[in-house]
Structures are given as structure tokens and as C-alpha cells.
Motif scaffolding. Structure first.
Motif, short mmCIF file in Angstrom:
data_model
loop_
_atom_site.label_atom_id
_atom_site.label_comp_id
_atom_site.label_asym_id
_atom_site.label_seq_id
_atom_site.Cartn_x
_atom_site.Cartn_y
_atom_site.Cartn_z
N ALA A 158 0.83 -1.21 0.00
CA ALA A 158 0.00 0.00 0.00
C ALA A 158 0.86 1.25 0.00
O ALA A 158 0.46 2.30 -0.53
N ASP A 159 2.03 1.16 0.59
CA ASP A 159 2.94 2.31 0.72
C ASP A 159 4.19 2.00 -0.11
O ASP A 159 4.98 1.13 0.26
N TYR A 160 4.35 2.68 -1.22
CA TYR A 160 5.48 2.40 -2.11
C TYR A 160 5.89 3.69 -2.82
O TYR A 160 5.12 4.65 -2.91
N ASP A 161 7.12 3.69 -3.34
CA ASP A 161 7.60 4.87 -4.05
C ASP A 161 8.30 4.54 -5.36
O ASP A 161 8.96 5.38 -5.97
N ALA A 162 8.17 3.28 -5.80
CA ALA A 162 8.83 2.88 -7.04
C ALA A 162 8.23 1.58 -7.55
O ALA A 162 7.51 0.87 -6.82
N PHE A 163 8.54 1.27 -8.82
CA PHE A 163 8.14 0.01 -9.44
C PHE A 163 9.38 -0.81 -9.80
O PHE A 163 10.42 -0.27 -10.18
N ASP A 164 9.25 -2.12 -9.69
CA ASP A 164 10.28 -3.08 -10.07
C ASP A 164 10.29 -3.21 -11.60
O ASP A 164 9.28 -3.59 -12.20
N CYS A 165 11.43 -2.91 -12.24
CA CYS A 165 11.53 -2.98 -13.70
C CYS A 165 11.91 -4.36 -14.22
O CYS A 165 11.98 -4.58 -15.44
N GLY A 166 12.22 -5.30 -13.33
CA GLY A 166 12.52 -6.66 -13.76
C GLY A 166 13.95 -6.90 -14.18
O GLY A 166 14.26 -7.93 -14.78
N VAL A 167 14.87 -6.00 -13.87
CA VAL A 167 16.29 -6.16 -14.18
C VAL A 167 17.07 -6.02 -12.87
O VAL A 167 16.95 -5.01 -12.18
N PHE A 168 17.87 -7.03 -12.55
CA PHE A 168 18.65 -7.07 -11.32
C PHE A 168 20.13 -7.34 -11.65
O PHE A 168 20.43 -7.99 -12.64
N ALA A 169 20.99 -6.91 -10.76
CA ALA A 169 22.36 -7.43 -10.68
C ALA A 169 22.47 -8.13 -9.33
O ALA A 169 22.12 -7.55 -8.30
N VAL A 170 22.91 -9.39 -9.34
CA VAL A 170 22.94 -10.18 -8.11
C VAL A 170 24.24 -10.97 -8.05
O VAL A 170 24.97 -11.09 -9.04
N ASP A 171 24.49 -11.56 -6.89
CA ASP A 171 25.57 -12.54 -6.77
C ASP A 171 25.08 -13.69 -5.90
O ASP A 171 23.87 -13.79 -5.61
N GLY A 172 26.00 -14.54 -5.48
CA GLY A 172 25.60 -15.73 -4.75
C GLY A 172 24.88 -15.46 -3.44
O GLY A 172 24.15 -16.32 -2.93
N ARG A 173 25.06 -14.27 -2.89
CA ARG A 173 24.35 -13.93 -1.65
C ARG A 173 22.83 -13.88 -1.87
O ARG A 173 22.05 -14.18 -0.96
N PHE A 174 22.41 -13.53 -3.08
CA PHE A 174 20.98 -13.56 -3.37
C PHE A 174 20.48 -14.99 -3.45
O PHE A 174 19.38 -15.31 -2.96
N HIS A 175 21.26 -15.87 -4.03
CA HIS A 175 20.88 -17.29 -4.07
C HIS A 175 20.73 -17.83 -2.64
O HIS A 175 19.78 -18.56 -2.33
N ASP A 176 21.68 -17.45 -1.78
CA ASP A 176 21.60 -17.89 -0.38
C ASP A 176 20.35 -17.34 0.30
O ASP A 176 19.71 -18.04 1.10
N ALA A 177 19.99 -16.09 -0.02
CA ALA A 177 18.79 -15.49 0.57
C ALA A 177 17.54 -16.23 0.12
O ALA A 177 16.60 -16.44 0.91
N LEU A 178 17.51 -16.63 -1.15
CA LEU A 178 16.37 -17.42 -1.64
C LEU A 178 16.28 -18.75 -0.90
O LEU A 178 15.19 -19.15 -0.47
N ARG A 179 17.41 -19.41 -0.75
CA ARG A 179 17.40 -20.69 -0.04
C ARG A 179 16.95 -20.51 1.40
O ARG A 179 16.18 -21.33 1.93
N GLN A 180 17.42 -19.45 2.03
CA GLN A 180 17.02 -19.15 3.42
C GLN A 180 15.53 -18.91 3.51
O GLN A 180 14.85 -19.41 4.43
N SER A 181 14.99 -18.15 2.56
CA SER A 181 13.56 -17.85 2.57
C SER A 181 12.73 -19.11 2.38
O SER A 181 11.74 -19.34 3.08
N ILE A 182 13.14 -19.94 1.43
CA ILE A 182 12.41 -21.19 1.17
C ILE A 182 12.48 -22.12 2.38
O ILE A 182 11.47 -22.72 2.79
#
Length: 230
Positions: A158-182
Motif C-alpha cells: 500500500a505504501d510504495y515509491d517505485a516500481f520493479d523494472c525486472g532487471v537485477f544485478a545479483v551474486d551468490g548472496r541472493f541465491h543464499d537469501a532465496l534458499r534461506q527464505s524457502i
């Protein structure tokens, strides 16, 4: 700079037009070919594409487009898109790389800016133009930021100030975050992985300014894309 493209989903909102969203024609050119062309122009040099629904057709097309493109099939494309990312992670590795969606078209300048942003576990290209007429407010992923940091992300913020454009730069720490979330019972979506990093203060943004982008998710957006390329 390698790029991982998620192209595994069913594409239900475009099924009336095409059985494969990535292969949907946009002014005579398959959608995913336009994504790859723009990504190359922005600085991407190698591609890994995660396939699922209509995967054999898509892989066949991509091999014809460029035999150097690596295709990897996700075991269950009905799962949330973060699972596709992890399938691709096994191939692309933990070094910094781009992450993008097969149904998001964009100005190459967005990719260039994302690559050039300061190194972080995750950098997301965002659009702060909340009146952008090309954005579908019922479907877009919304982002709340604090400076250059992501505070929250989701389709129903409900409270936001931007839209996600669908382009990211990531590294293995994002993969680890996904695994942690799952592992913690999360939905397994890319946004859930972003939220995990955001809670750690490690998810950042780059503003695309007035650069053009479009999520081609339904016939209306497809018509907008056709108009942009004709």
C-alpha cells in the motif's frame, strides 16, 4: 557480464495469444529475442536461460538464435520463480551477474545502469515514475525504498515509491537469501528473496530515470509493445 533469464512460467494471461510467452511475437520478433538483444546492447555477454513450460520449443529456438546460449530446465516450473533462479544458479555460479525476466522489455540503458551500479548482493532497477502510463497497477511489483536501499517489495504494497523494472544485478548472496527464505517456509519467489536481503540491509536500487520498459504480461501490454517497435 553473464545474464540469467527466467523463462519457465506458464504465461496464463497471454495464453489466448501464444502457447509460449517467451516465444510470443512482438512486431515479428519473439519476445525473448528482444530481451536478449537489449541485454546485449546494455552490456550482457553470456546467457543462461531457465526453461519450463514449452521448454523444448524454447530451447530449440534459442539454439538457433545463438548456439552459445545455455538452456537449463527447472524441475518443476509450477513453483514460484525463485526456484527457477536457483536452477539457473547451479549453472551461472555465484559471481556477479544479471537476472532478468523473459517477459520484460527494456531500454538497454537500464541494463547498463544496473551493471554500473556500486557492487551489492542485489541491485534492482526501479522506476520512480508512479504515473508511468505503461505500468499495470494491478500486476506490477511495487517497491518501498529508503535512499538507495529496498525496505519492502511486493505486488500489494500500500505504501510504495517505485516500481520493479525486472532487471537485477545479483551474486551468490541472493541465491543464499532465496534458499534461506524457502527453508523458512517462504513462497520461493524472487520478491521473497529480495525481502530477505532487504531485512539484512543488503538490497539496493538504481533509478532508471526516464528509460523505457514494459512488462509484457497480457494482450493489452503486448499491443503496447507492438506499438513501441513499429
Amino acid at each position: 557480464m553473464k545474464a540469467l533469464i527466467v523463462a519457465a512460467g506458464y504465461g496464463s494471461r497471454l495464453r489466448s495469444v501464444s502457447p509460449s510467452k517467451p516465444l510470443t511475437m512482438v512486431a515479428g520478433v519473439p519476445l525473448i529475442a528482444r530481451v536478449i538483444t537489449a541485454a546485449r546492447a546494455g552490456g550482457a555477454t553470456e546467457f543462461v536461460v531457465v526453461t519450463g513450460h514449452e521448454g523444448a520449443r524454447l530451447a530449440g529456438f534459442l539454439h538457433t538464435l545463438d548456439p552459445a546460449i545455455t538452456c537449463v530446465a527447472t524441475p518443476d516450473w509450477n513453483l514460484a520463480n525463485g526456484h527457477s533462479v536457483l536452477t539457473g544458479a547451479a549453472v551461472i555460479g555465484a559471481a556477479p551477474h544479471l537476472l532478468m525476466m523473459a517477459d520484460h522489455l527494456f531500454d538497454p540503458a537500464i541494463v547498463h545502469a544496473t551493471i554500473a551500479a556500486p557492487a551489492a548482493a542485489l541491485t534492482l532497477a526501479i522506476d520512480r515514475r508512479l504515473d508511468n502510463p505503461l505500468v499495470d497497477l494491478d500486476d506490477v511489483t511495487r517497491v518501498r525504498t529508503d535512499g538507495d536501499r529496498i525496505v519492502a517489495i511486493g505486488k500489494h504494497l500500500a505504501d510504495y515509491d517505485a516500481f520493479d523494472c525486472g532487471v537485477f544485478a545479483v551474486d551468490g548472496r541472493f541465491h543464499d537469501a532465496l534458499r534461506q527464505s524457502i527453508a523458512g517456509g517462504g513462497p520461493g519467489s524472487i520478491s521473497a528473496g529480495v525481502e530477505t536481503l532487504a531485512a539484512q540491509g543488503d538490497a539496493r536500487v538504481v533509478d532508471v530515470g526516464d528509460a523505457w520498459w514494459l512488462d509484457v504480461d497480457d494482450p493489452r501490454a503486448l499491443a503496447q509493445a507492438e506499438a513501441a517497435f513499429t
